[in-house]
Design an enzyme around this catalytic site. Structure first.
Site, mmCIF file in Angstrom:
data_model
loop_
_atom_site.group_PDB
_atom_site.id
_atom_site.type_symbol
_atom_site.label_atom_id
_atom_site.label_comp_id
_atom_site.label_asym_id
_atom_site.label_seq_id
_atom_site.Cartn_x
_atom_site.Cartn_y
_atom_site.Cartn_z
ATOM 1 N N HIS A 73 7.185 -5.120 8.387
ATOM 2 C CA HIS A 73 6.214 -5.329 9.456
ATOM 3 C C HIS A 73 6.830 -6.299 10.462
ATOM 4 C CE1 HIS A 73 2.516 -3.925 7.170
ATOM 5 N NE2 HIS A 73 3.295 -4.218 6.132
ATOM 6 N N GLU B 98 0.827 -1.210 0.000
ATOM 7 C CA GLU B 98 0.000 0.000 0.000
ATOM 8 C C GLU B 98 0.861 1.259 0.000
ATOM 9 O OE1 GLU B 98 -2.632 -0.038 3.344
ATOM 10 O OE2 GLU B 98 -3.351 -2.059 2.891
ATOM 11 N N HIS C 50 9.108 -0.955 4.041
ATOM 12 C CA HIS C 50 8.824 -1.116 5.468
ATOM 13 C C HIS C 50 8.788 -2.592 5.793
ATOM 14 C CE1 HIS C 50 5.058 -0.640 3.199
ATOM 15 N NE2 HIS C 50 4.497 -1.485 4.045
HETATM 16 P P1 AMP Z 1 1.655 -2.439 3.213
HETATM 17 O O1 AMP Z 1 0.331 -2.978 2.753
HETATM 18 O O2 AMP Z 1 2.655 -3.541 3.450
HETATM 19 O O3 AMP Z 1 2.160 -1.341 2.309
HETATM 20 O O4 AMP Z 1 1.394 -1.851 4.658
HETATM 21 C C1 AMP Z 1 1.229 -0.493 4.931
HETATM 22 C C2 AMP Z 1 0.966 -0.390 6.409
HETATM 23 O O5 AMP Z 1 1.110 0.960 6.801
HETATM 24 C C3 AMP Z 1 -0.429 -0.841 6.845
HETATM 25 O O6 AMP Z 1 -0.315 -1.885 7.810
HETATM 26 C C4 AMP Z 1 -1.041 0.428 7.440
HETATM 27 O O7 AMP Z 1 -1.868 0.176 8.557
HETATM 28 C C5 AMP Z 1 0.191 1.220 7.820
HETATM 29 N N1 AMP Z 1 0.022 2.666 7.889
HETATM 30 C C6 AMP Z 1 -0.531 3.473 6.963
HETATM 31 N N2 AMP Z 1 -0.497 4.763 7.369
HETATM 32 C C7 AMP Z 1 0.120 4.761 8.577
HETATM 33 C C8 AMP Z 1 0.469 5.782 9.514
HETATM 34 N N3 AMP Z 1 0.184 7.073 9.289
HETATM 35 N N4 AMP Z 1 1.096 5.418 10.664
HETATM 36 C C9 AMP Z 1 1.374 4.122 10.900
HETATM 37 N N5 AMP Z 1 1.074 3.112 10.051
HETATM 38 C C10 AMP Z 1 0.454 3.425 8.919
#
Ligand code: AMP
Length: 122
Positions: A108, A101, A106
């Protein structure tokens, strides 16, 4: 194909201080903060401060210092969050098939409960 980094992504804004975050740990090259929509009792994201789209981009172009700091920070956060003993999962989604997303690398870190199978069966 060269990697193209979009500096308007939400994690770039966090790094610039334009959006708040719940910081767990900051190092010279990385920031670790709590995921805003946690999928487990422990759900922390570790990001490099440099402009890398995904893990493959980072592994290809980051300096040795950035690579070492990222890996050591992930391990340190696992220990700080208390999941190192009982177990945890690290996941880095990339691209369209990975359902990434936010287009800034990043990792996790998920833990605090038994996490179930690696992939949802649909
Ligand atoms: P991905 O699908 O691997 O790109 O995960 C993106 C992650 O970023 C998701 O788990 C979201 O909940 C997290 N996320 C999005 N915006 C924020 C934010 N402002 N602070 C912390 N986490 C976020």
């Amino acid at each position: 194909m060269p990697y193209v980094y979009d500096d308007q992504n939400i994690f770039a804004k966090i790094l610039r201080g334009e959006i708040p975050n719940d910081t767990v740990l900051e190092t010279e090259h990385c920031l670790a903060f709590k995921d805003i929509n946690p999928q487990a009792p422990v759900h922390i994201l570790v990001i490099p401060k440099g402009p890398y789209v995904c893990f493959a981009h980072f592994a290809a172009e980051a300096s040795d210092a950035e690579l070492v700091d990222f890996n050591r920070t992930i391990g340190k956060v696992c220990r700080m969050a208390g999941v190192a003993e009982d177990g945890y999962r690290t996941i880095s989604n990339a691209g369209v098939n990975g359902l990434q997303e936010v287009p800034h690398l990043h990792m996790h870190i998920l833990g605090g409960q038994v996490l179930g199978p690696l992939l949802a069966r649909t």
